[in-house]
Structure formats: C-alpha cells, structure tokens
Design a protein around this motif. Structure first.
Motif, PDB file in Angstrom:
ATOM      1  N   GLY A 169     -61.827  25.519  -0.073  1.00  0.00           N
ATOM      2  CA  GLY A 169     -63.213  25.901   0.195  1.00  0.00           C
ATOM      3  C   GLY A 169     -63.490  26.269   1.633  1.00  0.00           C
ATOM      4  N   VAL A 217     -58.849  30.939   7.855  1.00  0.00           N
ATOM      5  CA  VAL A 217     -59.515  31.757   6.832  1.00  0.00           C
ATOM      6  C   VAL A 217     -59.116  33.224   6.948  1.00  0.00           C
ATOM      7  N   GLY A 249     -63.283  28.895   3.296  1.00  0.00           N
ATOM      8  CA  GLY A 249     -64.032  30.142   3.463  1.00  0.00           C
ATOM      9  C   GLY A 249     -65.531  29.965   3.297  1.00  0.00           C
ATOM     10  N   SER A 250     -65.955  28.870   2.654  1.00  0.00           N
ATOM     11  CA  SER A 250     -67.384  28.628   2.454  1.00  0.00           C
ATOM     12  C   SER A 250     -68.006  27.840   3.609  1.00  0.00           C
ATOM     13  N   PHE A 251     -67.189  27.395   4.572  1.00  0.00           N
ATOM     14  CA  PHE A 251     -67.726  26.677   5.726  1.00  0.00           C
ATOM     15  C   PHE A 251     -68.516  27.657   6.584  1.00  0.00           C
ATOM     16  N   ARG A 252     -69.793  27.348   6.810  1.00  0.00           N
ATOM     17  CA  ARG A 252     -70.681  28.266   7.526  1.00  0.00           C
ATOM     18  C   ARG A 252     -70.961  27.841   8.962  1.00  0.00           C
ATOM     19  N   TRP A 268     -68.885  18.321   7.429  1.00  0.00           N
ATOM     20  CA  TRP A 268     -68.560  19.080   6.222  1.00  0.00           C
ATOM     21  C   TRP A 268     -67.392  18.426   5.490  1.00  0.00           C
ATOM     22  N   ARG A 322     -59.210  20.246  -1.317  1.00  0.00           N
ATOM     23  CA  ARG A 322     -60.509  20.890  -1.560  1.00  0.00           C
ATOM     24  C   ARG A 322     -61.016  21.600  -0.306  1.00  0.00           C
TER      25      ARG A 322
END
Length: 181
Positions: free
Chosen positions: A62, A14, A64-67, A75, A58
């Motif tokens: 995405g 990221v 960057g949206s993994f928290r 996930w 995907r």
C-alpha cells in the motif's frame, strides 16, 4: 553518508521500485512495530513477529497510497493497529471466547522476567482498545492526536481509554506490591 528522509525513501520505493529504500524504512521502524505488538499480544514473541511481518507486507503493498498527510510512523502504526484488529476478529470467529487462555491473547511460552511478567499480566486486564491507547501513549510516546489518528477513535475516547487504563493498571500494581514512590 547522508541520511535519507522517510519521504525520499518512500518516493524511491514507489517510483523506482527500490526495495532497498523500503528495507531502510523497515529497519528504521521494525523495533517500534514489534514492540507495539509485544505489548498487544502480552509478550508473545512469535505472534508479534508474525504480525509485524504482515504489517510490513501490507505497508509495501500500500505504499503508493501514502499521501504524507501524517508521519510515515503514524501511517505504519495505523496499519499495525489494523493488522492486530484483523487478527483479533479472525481469532474470535475461529476459536470463540471460551477457548481463549485466561488473561489475554496468549502468553509467550517462556515468560519474561519479573517486572515484565507483572506488566503483561497488568496489561491483560485491559480491554484491547485501552491496551492499545496505553501502549501508544506511554510506551511509544505518541500524542493523543496521533493515537486518535492511528486508532480512528475520537480524541475524547482516547482520553477515556487512557484514564480507565491508568486506573486499572495502578490498582493492579498497588495490589501486587508496587507502591508509588
């Protein structure tokens, strides 16, 4: 060489736009994702590969949206679940239920040998949510809580799907010569 954790690989991918770090994650999880799709598509290897590829695309987009609130594998399986759900929904919209092949979403042109054929035929008896829960629980060894996280279903519903799926598979396998030892 030191093994990198998933979180450090994600950070490298990221923040540093490091595709090699993401490639490491792909190699680590591609077998699990592909196996999940093989069971969902009843052995259709080509479709499984396509859906797995879509899952990793995907995931890359995405990432960057993994928290980090769950394991990366959870996930990623959630993304795989959504990819499969989108595939089923789009297929129903374009083909209709009457044109589906008997027994499921499509068998591999060269079916696997003996027990695999019986397993896929047995899995074809299950509703998609039951098949997903059974696959994640028995074949991917996920807990009920993680299955609920992946599917977005309440834990009680996951337990119900597992119970009904187990009963259906047990009846099918008994009818086809597989007795409990």
């Amino acid at each position: 060489m030191k093994t990198l954790t998933d979180l450090s690989l994600i950070a490298q991918a990221v923040i540093g736009h490091n595709r090699r770090a993401f490639d490491t994650l792909v190699r680590k999880y591609q077998s699990q994702v592909r196996r999940f799709f093989l069971h969902q598509t009843l052995g259709n290897e080509f479709l499984s590969d396509d859906l797995a590829q879509e899952t990793f695309i995907r995931a890359w987009l995405g990432l960057g949206s993994f928290r980090g609130l769950s394991d990366f594998s959870t996930w990623l399986l959630r993304i795989a679940y959504n990819v499969h759900y989108d595939y089923l929904r789009n297929r129903k919209e374009t083909t209709g239920l009457d044109s589906l092949p008997p027994g499921g979403e499509g068998m591999c042109e060269q079916p696997p040998l003996d027990a695999h054929v019986d397993l896929y035929q047995a899995l074809a008896l299950l509703r998609p949510d039951e098949r997903t829960c059974m696959t994640l629980f028995y074949m991917e060894d996920l807990t009920i809580a993680k299955i609920a996280s992946v599917t977005g279903l309440p834990e009680g519903t996951v337990k119900s799907h597992l119970s009904r799926g187990k009963a259906k598979l047990s009846n099918y396998l008994k009818q086809h010569g597989y007795e409990s030892a």
